[in-house]
Design an enzyme around this catalytic site. Structure first.
Site, PDB file in Angstrom:
ATOM      1  N   PHE A  40       0.796  -1.223   0.000  1.00 48.88           N
ATOM      2  CA  PHE A  40       0.000   0.000   0.000  1.00 48.88           C
ATOM      3  C   PHE A  40       0.833   1.281   0.000  1.00 48.88           C
ATOM      4  O   PHE A  40       0.387   2.299  -0.502  1.00 48.88           O
ATOM      5  CB  PHE A  40      -0.941   0.007   1.218  1.00 48.88           C
ATOM      6  CG  PHE A  40      -2.029  -1.014   1.123  1.00 48.88           C
ATOM      7  CD1 PHE A  40      -3.268  -0.683   0.600  1.00 48.88           C
ATOM      8  CD2 PHE A  40      -1.828  -2.313   1.547  1.00 48.88           C
ATOM      9  CE1 PHE A  40      -4.275  -1.625   0.486  1.00 48.88           C
ATOM     10  CE2 PHE A  40      -2.823  -3.262   1.444  1.00 48.88           C
ATOM     11  CZ  PHE A  40      -4.056  -2.922   0.912  1.00 48.88           C
ATOM     12  N   ARG A  41       2.038   1.231   0.561  1.00 53.63           N
ATOM     13  CA  ARG A  41       2.750   2.470   0.828  1.00 53.63           C
ATOM     14  C   ARG A  41       4.077   2.649   0.114  1.00 53.63           C
ATOM     15  O   ARG A  41       4.703   3.677   0.266  1.00 53.63           O
ATOM     16  CB  ARG A  41       2.977   2.610   2.349  1.00 53.63           C
ATOM     17  CG  ARG A  41       1.697   2.893   3.095  1.00 53.63           C
ATOM     18  CD  ARG A  41       1.856   2.910   4.597  1.00 53.63           C
ATOM     19  NE  ARG A  41       0.629   3.376   5.220  1.00 53.63           N
ATOM     20  CZ  ARG A  41      -0.458   2.648   5.364  1.00 53.63           C
ATOM     21  NH1 ARG A  41      -0.469   1.403   4.951  1.00 53.63           N
ATOM     22  NH2 ARG A  41      -1.540   3.158   5.926  1.00 53.63           N
ATOM     23  N   GLN A 107      -0.929  -8.314   9.394  1.00 56.73           N
ATOM     24  CA  GLN A 107      -1.720  -7.162   8.962  1.00 56.73           C
ATOM     25  C   GLN A 107      -2.349  -7.421   7.599  1.00 56.73           C
ATOM     26  O   GLN A 107      -3.061  -6.555   7.087  1.00 56.73           O
ATOM     27  CB  GLN A 107      -0.819  -5.925   8.903  1.00 56.73           C
ATOM     28  CG  GLN A 107      -0.241  -5.519  10.255  1.00 56.73           C
ATOM     29  CD  GLN A 107       0.837  -4.463  10.129  1.00 56.73           C
ATOM     30  OE1 GLN A 107       1.943  -4.725   9.663  1.00 56.73           O
ATOM     31  NE2 GLN A 107       0.519  -3.245  10.536  1.00 56.73           N
ATOM     32  N   HIS A 125      -6.234  -7.214  10.770  1.00 56.00           N
ATOM     33  CA  HIS A 125      -6.936  -6.303   9.870  1.00 56.00           C
ATOM     34  C   HIS A 125      -8.059  -7.001   9.110  1.00 56.00           C
ATOM     35  O   HIS A 125      -8.537  -6.489   8.095  1.00 56.00           O
ATOM     36  CB  HIS A 125      -5.953  -5.647   8.895  1.00 56.00           C
ATOM     37  CG  HIS A 125      -5.043  -4.657   9.543  1.00 56.00           C
ATOM     38  ND1 HIS A 125      -3.952  -4.099   8.919  1.00 56.00           N
ATOM     39  CD2 HIS A 125      -5.066  -4.113  10.789  1.00 56.00           C
ATOM     40  CE1 HIS A 125      -3.339  -3.271   9.737  1.00 56.00           C
ATOM     41  NE2 HIS A 125      -3.989  -3.265  10.883  1.00 56.00           N
ATOM     42  N   CYS A 136     -28.509  -6.130   9.102  1.00 63.40           N
ATOM     43  CA  CYS A 136     -29.031  -7.151  10.020  1.00 63.40           C
ATOM     44  C   CYS A 136     -27.941  -7.967  10.706  1.00 63.40           C
ATOM     45  O   CYS A 136     -28.237  -8.754  11.609  1.00 63.40           O
ATOM     46  CB  CYS A 136     -30.009  -8.084   9.307  1.00 63.40           C
ATOM     47  SG  CYS A 136     -29.227  -9.244   8.145  1.00 63.40           S
ATOM     48  N   CYS A 160     -32.336  -9.380   4.131  1.00 59.37           N
ATOM     49  CA  CYS A 160     -32.960  -8.072   4.380  1.00 59.37           C
ATOM     50  C   CYS A 160     -32.674  -7.045   3.298  1.00 59.37           C
ATOM     51  O   CYS A 160     -33.235  -5.942   3.330  1.00 59.37           O
ATOM     52  CB  CYS A 160     -32.501  -7.524   5.731  1.00 59.37           C
ATOM     53  SG  CYS A 160     -30.784  -6.960   5.747  1.00 59.37           S
ATOM     54  N   SER A 198       7.055  -5.503   7.159  1.00 58.68           N
ATOM     55  CA  SER A 198       6.198  -4.411   7.637  1.00 58.68           C
ATOM     56  C   SER A 198       7.048  -3.197   7.949  1.00 58.68           C
ATOM     57  O   SER A 198       8.124  -3.319   8.549  1.00 58.68           O
ATOM     58  CB  SER A 198       5.432  -4.830   8.897  1.00 58.68           C
ATOM     59  OG  SER A 198       4.695  -3.726   9.423  1.00 58.68           O
ATOM     60  N   ASN A 223      13.193  -6.680   6.722  1.00 57.78           N
ATOM     61  CA  ASN A 223      12.380  -5.814   5.875  1.00 57.78           C
ATOM     62  C   ASN A 223      13.271  -5.134   4.850  1.00 57.78           C
ATOM     63  O   ASN A 223      14.432  -4.814   5.134  1.00 57.78           O
ATOM     64  CB  ASN A 223      11.666  -4.748   6.713  1.00 57.78           C
ATOM     65  CG  ASN A 223      10.567  -4.048   5.931  1.00 57.78           C
ATOM     66  OD1 ASN A 223       9.653  -4.695   5.424  1.00 57.78           O
ATOM     67  ND2 ASN A 223      10.643  -2.732   5.818  1.00 57.78           N
TER      68      ASN A 223
END
Length: 258
Positions: A40-41, A107, A125, A136, A160, A198, A223
């Site tokens: 994502f980053r 995560q 997550h 409902c 519903c 991470s 990492n």
């Protein structure tokens, strides 16, 4: 071998794992990148480089424009469903099967740790294995939800007519408290946290290693790139997790008495 780390770095890391009383792992998006799932980053390639997370992946925006969320997640879902565990996932599963790792806190929402054979996986997550009606509260299997998504529809509850949301955690939404409480307890019990893939930027999951450190435990980080807790790490290995973790597991498993 990558020139970002040395053989001695691996040996020291292996000794940390081998001599830990209770080691756990915390994994982020970087561990699934070798499986073809974008993170994502990362600059240029991260998903948030192209999209505003508050516009496509917040609970408020989901309620207002669910079609926008499902248009955004559809290609990511297809990639995730076709992904397979990579050597990094398999290495953690090997260490866990041999008794060197206990809980794996992740995560990620992709289920690749479980696919690699790991147990006691805590997806703080959420995950894509089910969905819940926001009206409902009825829960449905992930396949039911994703069949509608792949057809280009916004999934609706058959009981519903309410809006179905996958059981992944969006911005502005609380973490699943039962899962996070188990993760917190594991971090407090551990004397070693292995962080893999991470950047440790997303709280509160990224703060879990601090619980271990505050009780006198150690932090091992693998990492490619800096993390928010590098300064506190007992050992940091800068490298590709799909290369480093298998080598690390080989060392731990080959010489348990070293």
């Amino acid at each position: 071998m990558s020139n970002l780390y040395r053989a001695d770095d691996l040996k020291r890391a292996a000794n940390l794992i081998r001599h830990a009383r209770y080691a756990i792992a915390l994994t982020g998006a970087g561990i699934s990148v070798p499986s073809g799932i974008p993170d994502f980053r990362s600059p240029q390639s991260g998903l948030w480089e192209r999209d505003d997370p508050m516009e496509v992946a917040s609970l408020a925006s989901f309620r207002r424009h669910p079609e926008r969320f499902y248009d955004w997640i559809r290609p990511l879902l297809e990639t995730t469903r076709n992904a397979r565990p990579n050597p990094a996932h398999m290495a953690l599963a090997r260490l866990q099967a041999a008794g060197y790792l206990h809980e794996i806190i992740t995560q990620n929402i992709d289920g690749l740790h479980e696919a690699a054979g790991s147990h006691d996986v805590l997806p703080v997550h959420g995950h894509t294995g089910s969905g819940t009606c926001l009206q409902c509260g009825r829960q449905v299997e992930g396949d039911v939800l994703w069949q509608a998504v792949e057809a280009g529809d916004v999934p609706r509850c058959t009981a519903c007519g309410g809006l179905l949301k996958p059981d992944v955690i969006l911005f502005g939404e609380l973490l699943p408290m039962d899962v996070f409480e188990r993760a917190r307890q594991a971090a407090e019990r551990a004397d070693l946290v292995l962080v893999a893939g991470s950047s440790l930027e997303v709280a509160p999951a990224a703060d879990l290693p601090l619980l271990t450190l505050n009780r006198g435990g150690s932090l091992l980080i693998v990492n490619l790139g800096p993390t928010a807790l590098d300064w506190y790490a007992t050992q940091k290995i800068e490298g590709d997790v799909a290369e480093v973790l298998p080598r690390l597991a080989d060392l731990v498993l080959a010489s348990p008495s070293a």
